[in-house]
Design an enzyme around this catalytic site. Structure first.
Site, PDB file in Angstrom:
ATOM      1  N   SER A  19       0.838  -1.189   0.000  1.00 29.49           N
ATOM      2  CA  SER A  19       0.000   0.000   0.000  1.00 29.49           C
ATOM      3  C   SER A  19       0.881   1.251   0.000  1.00 29.49           C
ATOM      4  CB  SER A  19      -0.957  -0.054   1.190  1.00 29.49           C
ATOM      5  OG  SER A  19      -1.999   0.871   1.044  1.00 29.49           O
ATOM      6  N   ASP A  49      -8.495  -5.150  -6.404  1.00 25.69           N
ATOM      7  CA  ASP A  49      -8.151  -4.209  -5.344  1.00 25.69           C
ATOM      8  C   ASP A  49      -9.233  -3.135  -5.242  1.00 25.69           C
ATOM      9  OD1 ASP A  49      -6.959  -2.301  -3.656  1.00 25.69           O
ATOM     10  OD2 ASP A  49      -4.954  -2.727  -4.428  1.00 25.69           O
ATOM     11  N   HIS A  68      -6.483  -6.116  -2.053  1.00 28.46           N
ATOM     12  CA  HIS A  68      -5.379  -5.219  -1.707  1.00 28.46           C
ATOM     13  C   HIS A  68      -4.420  -5.837  -0.702  1.00 28.46           C
ATOM     14  CE1 HIS A  68      -3.493  -1.283  -1.394  1.00 28.46           C
ATOM     15  NE2 HIS A  68      -3.596  -1.317  -0.064  1.00 28.46           N
TER      16      HIS A  68
END
Length: 453
Positions: free
Chosen positions: A269, A363, A397
């Site tokens: 991230s 995601d 994600h």
């Protein structure tokens, strides 16, 4: 019972309606004389990213059973999973060979009970804080009949427990307060030298250690690095200083057991784009893994000497409201290649190291597939081939180490409410199992080989 007859019975059970698991167990001509037992291997202890073989003996031939797994995290939050199985003609069950007929997953999935563990409290994510002194206690139970989790009988036929640790014997955990650097160092047993890695998590802040500790078990010397919201570090990331990360790189390179001259960075991230920036601007960062990252600097400004990369802007109106409090923020971050945002793009074509770019195609946090495509195009337009791209359909994600329970949504401290992470349970879990050894191979290849040049 002949193999042909057994095949017919299995096919009929597998093809029954979705309500079949709510029925009471089918009557059997006789029950097994021996006691039912659950065997776990290795037992009683293992590492969290280590496969666990689950077998059951003492059942009646073709007995319908429900397998259940559960654990509680450090905050006493409950995580549970279950799957429906059929014993073989000898009354045995082996999750490495027996297909699940329903429940949290289907098919032959030896570790399905672990990666399908789901929170009893919605929007709860499993994170191990104390990686050194306590394991997670995983309980495996077997029940007579096919049932949902809510309808299981009070007493299982048998149960067994596996203690899943994050550090094997001999790994050292050393808190770090060196200059401005704050984090934790994990050193494998032995004389080394070992590849050195800086491990970065995202906008959750604080210090996350579980991935770093697991990597140390595999022969990496890892610095889990805090960069905001931890100790005396800044409370937010509005203005981050890349010299801080350079100081962390130099600290890691000075460790006597680290292979020289280069180190690696692993980020997810926000940590993914920070890792890309480190490889681009900071000397001696020679291998980078960016999981669900962006090709531009996100969220806040990033300063390095006389260079400033502005934070990529956001468009709040693009939030999607899914259900209850849950939101999808994947469209909120602006497109890096739009004219107004080009100063935010990380000039990764200047990096001398190697990139492993990892994408979850479903995601829901941000548009990872788009960012990866833009990063690859930028490298190729500049004649660079120093990258690998791994893209997983139906993965979200939060791609974690092998066997971490799938988390589709959880409370996001920065946003202040639950957000969707995306992905579908089974393909996401299988992506994690595939990715974890590939990360290690990539890092070892470029750090160990680089040291021999």
């Amino acid at each position: 019972m002949s193999d042909a007859l057994l095949s017919v019975v299995l096919s009929r059970v597998a093809g029954s309606s979705s309500r079949s698991f709510l029925r009471r167990p089918l009557p059997l001509p006789h029950r097994a004389a021996m006691a039912v037992s659950v065997q776990l291997q290795p037992s009683p202890d293992s590492l969290f990213d280590q496969p666990l073989r689950v077998r059951v003996s003492g059942l009646a031939p073709l007995q319908q059973v429900t397998m259940k797994a559960w654990l509680r995290d450090e905050k006493e939050q409950l995580f549970r999973s279950s799957a429906l199985y059929l014993a073989d003609a000898r009354g045995h069950l082996d999750l490495a060979h027996s297909p699940a007929l329903g429940g949290h997953y289907t098919g032959t999935q030896p570790m399905g009970l672990v990666w399908s563990l789901s929170p009893h409290t919605p929007f709860t994510r499993l994170v191990k804080r104390d990686v050194a002194s306590s394991p997670l206690s995983l309980h495996i139970e077997v029940f007579d009949g096919h049932w949902s989790l809510e309808q299981l009988p009070r007493q299982p036929l048998a149960t067994s427990t596996n203690q899943r640790w994050f550090m094997k014997k001999g790994v050292s955990r050393i808190p770090v307060r060196d200059g401005r650097v704050r984090g934790t160092l994990f050193i494998p047993p032995g004389d080394g030298p070992f590849p050195g890695i800086i491990d970065l998590y995202g906008s959750v802040g604080g210090l996350v250690e579980h991935r770093a500790s697991l990597l140390a078990n595999h022969g990496f010397l890892v610095l889990a690095l805090g960069y905001f919201g931890f100790d005396d570090l800044p409370k937010d990331f509005i203005n981050l200083d890349l010299e801080y990360f350079e100081e962390a790189v130099n600290f890691l390179r000075q460790q006597p057991k680290v292979i020289s001259p280069g180190v690696g960075a692993l980020g997810i991230s926000k940590g993914g784009d920070l890792a890309l920036s480190m490889a681009t601007f900071v000397p001696h960062v020679t291998a980078v893994v960016s999981i669900g990252g962006c090709n531009a600097n996100t969220l806040g400004n990033l300063h390095y000497k006389d260079i400033t990369l502005p934070g990529l802007g956001i468009s709040i109106e693009k939030i999607k409201f899914l259900e209850s409090e849950l939101i999808d923020i994947s469209e909120v971050i602006n497109n890096p290649v739009d004219e107004a945002n080009k100063d935010c793009i990380i000039p990764i074509e200047k990096a001398e190291g190697y990139f492993l770019i990892v994408v979850g195609e479903d995601d829901k946090n941000w548009r990872t597939p788009l960012y990866a495509q833009q990063a690859v195009e930028r490298l190729e337009e500049n004649g660079r081939e120093n990258y690998e791209l791994i893209s997983y359909p139906e993965a979200g994600h939060l791609l974690e180490p092998s066997y971490f329970p799938f988390c589709s949504a959880s409370f996001h401290r920065l946003v202040g409410q639950p957000v969707a992470w995306g992905g579908k349970m089974k393909p996401h879990a299988l992506a994690q199992i595939d990715l974890w050894p590939k990360i290690q191979t990539f890092l070892r290849k470029h750090l160990e080989n680089h040291s021999k040049l």
